[in-house]
Write a protein that holds these residues in place. Structure first.
Motif, mmCIF file in Angstrom:
data_model
loop_
_atom_site.group_PDB
_atom_site.id
_atom_site.type_symbol
_atom_site.label_atom_id
_atom_site.label_comp_id
_atom_site.label_asym_id
_atom_site.label_seq_id
_atom_site.Cartn_x
_atom_site.Cartn_y
_atom_site.Cartn_z
ATOM 1 N N ASP A 1 17.761 9.808 -0.576
ATOM 2 C CA ASP A 1 16.405 10.321 -0.470
ATOM 3 C C ASP A 1 15.575 9.528 -1.466
ATOM 4 O OD1 ASP A 1 14.326 12.110 0.329
ATOM 5 O OD2 ASP A 1 14.618 13.233 -1.523
ATOM 6 N N ILE A 2 14.469 8.969 -1.003
ATOM 7 C CA ILE A 2 13.588 8.190 -1.876
ATOM 8 C C ILE A 2 12.192 8.782 -1.765
ATOM 9 C CG2 ILE A 2 12.691 5.913 -2.471
ATOM 10 C CD1 ILE A 2 15.074 4.737 -0.789
ATOM 11 N N ASP A 3 11.707 9.341 -2.868
ATOM 12 C CA ASP A 3 10.375 9.945 -2.897
ATOM 13 C C ASP A 3 9.431 9.095 -3.735
ATOM 14 O OD1 ASP A 3 11.092 12.183 -1.389
ATOM 15 O OD2 ASP A 3 11.650 13.342 -3.169
ATOM 16 N N ILE A 4 8.210 8.930 -3.237
ATOM 17 C CA ILE A 4 7.151 8.276 -4.003
ATOM 18 C C ILE A 4 6.491 9.372 -4.841
ATOM 19 C CG2 ILE A 4 4.999 6.969 -3.925
ATOM 20 C CD1 ILE A 4 5.927 5.994 -1.096
ATOM 21 N N ILE A 5 6.596 9.250 -6.152
ATOM 22 C CA ILE A 5 6.098 10.284 -7.061
ATOM 23 C C ILE A 5 4.682 9.970 -7.527
ATOM 24 C CG2 ILE A 5 6.534 11.549 -9.199
ATOM 25 C CD1 ILE A 5 8.727 11.813 -6.950
ATOM 26 N N LEU A 6 4.487 8.780 -8.045
ATOM 27 C CA LEU A 6 3.183 8.322 -8.535
ATOM 28 C C LEU A 6 2.915 6.919 -8.011
ATOM 29 C CD1 LEU A 6 3.518 9.411 -12.281
ATOM 30 C CD2 LEU A 6 2.046 10.480 -10.569
ATOM 31 N N TYR A 7 1.642 6.626 -7.790
ATOM 32 C CA TYR A 7 1.227 5.302 -7.329
ATOM 33 C C TYR A 7 -0.035 4.978 -8.106
ATOM 34 C CZ TYR A 7 0.019 1.598 -4.019
ATOM 35 O OH TYR A 7 -0.289 0.395 -3.438
ATOM 36 N N ASN B 1 -2.698 5.412 -10.597
ATOM 37 C CA ASN B 1 -3.202 6.727 -11.007
ATOM 38 C C ASN B 1 -3.993 7.380 -9.878
ATOM 39 O OD1 ASN B 1 -2.203 6.794 -13.678
ATOM 40 N ND2 ASN B 1 -3.754 5.296 -14.251
ATOM 41 N N ILE B 2 -3.651 7.039 -8.648
ATOM 42 C CA ILE B 2 -4.450 7.527 -7.532
ATOM 43 C C ILE B 2 -3.920 8.845 -6.971
ATOM 44 C CG2 ILE B 2 -5.074 5.172 -6.888
ATOM 45 C CD1 ILE B 2 -3.257 5.614 -4.349
ATOM 46 N N LYS B 3 -4.803 9.527 -6.284
ATOM 47 C CA LYS B 3 -4.419 10.651 -5.432
ATOM 48 C C LYS B 3 -4.541 10.134 -4.009
ATOM 49 C CE LYS B 3 -5.740 14.387 -8.432
ATOM 50 N NZ LYS B 3 -6.490 15.613 -8.603
ATOM 51 N N PHE B 4 -3.500 10.379 -3.222
ATOM 52 C CA PHE B 4 -3.469 9.885 -1.844
ATOM 53 C C PHE B 4 -2.966 11.015 -0.963
ATOM 54 C CE2 PHE B 4 -1.464 7.976 1.809
ATOM 55 C CZ PHE B 4 -2.329 6.961 2.170
ATOM 56 N N ILE B 5 -3.708 11.320 0.087
ATOM 57 C CA ILE B 5 -3.304 12.401 0.984
ATOM 58 C C ILE B 5 -3.425 11.919 2.423
ATOM 59 C CG2 ILE B 5 -3.804 14.736 1.791
ATOM 60 C CD1 ILE B 5 -4.967 15.299 -1.011
ATOM 61 N N SER B 6 -2.303 12.006 3.140
ATOM 62 C CA SER B 6 -2.284 11.726 4.572
ATOM 63 C C SER B 6 -1.296 12.696 5.209
ATOM 64 C CB SER B 6 -1.880 10.278 4.846
ATOM 65 O OG SER B 6 -0.491 10.103 4.653
ATOM 66 N N LYS B 7 -1.166 12.624 6.518
ATOM 67 C CA LYS B 7 -0.203 13.498 7.193
ATOM 68 C C LYS B 7 1.222 13.193 6.768
ATOM 69 C CE LYS B 7 -2.692 14.588 11.411
ATOM 70 N NZ LYS B 7 -2.696 14.547 12.869
ATOM 71 N N ARG B 8 1.508 11.932 6.443
ATOM 72 C CA ARG B 8 2.872 11.506 6.123
ATOM 73 C C ARG B 8 3.192 11.471 4.628
ATOM 74 N NH1 ARG B 8 3.769 5.930 8.347
ATOM 75 N NH2 ARG B 8 5.878 6.354 7.634
ATOM 76 N N LEU B 9 2.171 11.477 3.790
ATOM 77 C CA LEU B 9 2.415 11.218 2.373
ATOM 78 C C LEU B 9 1.352 11.876 1.502
ATOM 79 C CD1 LEU B 9 3.986 9.561 0.202
ATOM 80 C CD2 LEU B 9 2.433 7.663 0.710
ATOM 81 N N ILE B 10 1.825 12.512 0.433
ATOM 82 C CA ILE B 10 0.919 13.059 -0.578
ATOM 83 C C ILE B 10 1.372 12.547 -1.937
ATOM 84 C CG2 ILE B 10 0.068 15.138 -1.718
ATOM 85 C CD1 ILE B 10 0.477 16.607 0.958
ATOM 86 N N SER C 1 0.861 -1.185 0.000
ATOM 87 C CA SER C 1 0.000 0.000 0.000
ATOM 88 C C SER C 1 0.899 1.238 0.000
ATOM 89 C CB SER C 1 -0.865 0.004 1.256
ATOM 90 O OG SER C 1 -0.051 0.241 2.400
ATOM 91 N N PRO C 2 0.351 2.417 -0.275
ATOM 92 C CA PRO C 2 1.182 3.629 -0.235
ATOM 93 C C PRO C 2 1.894 3.834 1.109
ATOM 94 C CG PRO C 2 -0.870 4.116 -1.349
ATOM 95 C CD PRO C 2 -1.010 2.726 -0.783
ATOM 96 N N ILE C 3 1.189 3.663 2.219
ATOM 97 C CA ILE C 3 1.808 3.892 3.533
ATOM 98 C C ILE C 3 2.850 2.819 3.851
ATOM 99 C CG2 ILE C 3 1.346 3.916 6.025
ATOM 100 C CD1 ILE C 3 0.669 6.561 4.656
ATOM 101 N N LYS C 4 2.565 1.572 3.507
ATOM 102 C CA LYS C 4 3.549 0.495 3.719
ATOM 103 C C LYS C 4 4.793 0.757 2.867
ATOM 104 C CE LYS C 4 5.238 -3.585 4.836
ATOM 105 N NZ LYS C 4 6.072 -3.708 6.011
#
Length: 138
Positions: free
Chosen positions: A100-106, A108-117, A67-70
């Motif tokens: 530095d490792i950034d998650i750019i796209l997952y 085609n979803i939009k995901f917004i949390s305190k830790r990750l956008i 998942s995005p958070i995992k």
């Protein structure tokens, strides 16, 4: 089990940046999923902070069942295992970093949390170097 297509952006500007990227890619593949494609490795000047150390950057396309958070937790664990002690978000500023490792796209979803956008706005729309190598994977 379903899989997700993810684009990650990696950067390093201290302690042998090219080797750091190589190690991080190996860890990502061992811990998170199969790397399907890689952009070219580029050298860039630091963005949004001053440093004499240039960055090595690469974008990758990853297939993962996380998942995005995992996935974020796994990427932060890799950063920490490689010696990164502080996160830019926690510091409120950018500084030199081993990885530095950034998650750019997952998918085609939009995901917004305190830790990750997701999508990662700055790297997709504002940083020319990032846009260029991310577009190599689309």
């Amino acid at each position: 089990m379903s899989y997700n297509d993810v684009i990650l952006l990696l950067g390093s500007n201290i302690n042998n940046p090219e080797k750091n990227i190589e190690i991080a890619l190996e860890k990502i593949e061992n811990q998170a999923g199969a790397i399907l494609n890689k952009s070219e490795l580029i050298i860039t000047k630091p963005v949004e902070f001053e440093s004499y150390n240039n960055f090595c950057n690469i974008a990758i396309k990853l297939k993962t069942h996380f998942s995005p958070i995992k996935l974020l937790s796994e990427m932060k664990a890799i950063e920490k295992s490689m010696g990164r002690v502080s996160d830019s978000a926690a510091l409120g500023a950018y500084r030199d970093r081993i990885i530095d490792i950034d998650i750019i796209l997952y998918n085609n979803i939009k995901f917004i949390s305190k830790r990750l956008i997701i999508p990662h706005y700055k790297n997709l729309y504002e940083r020319d170097f990032a846009k260029r190598i991310i577009n190599e994977l689309k």
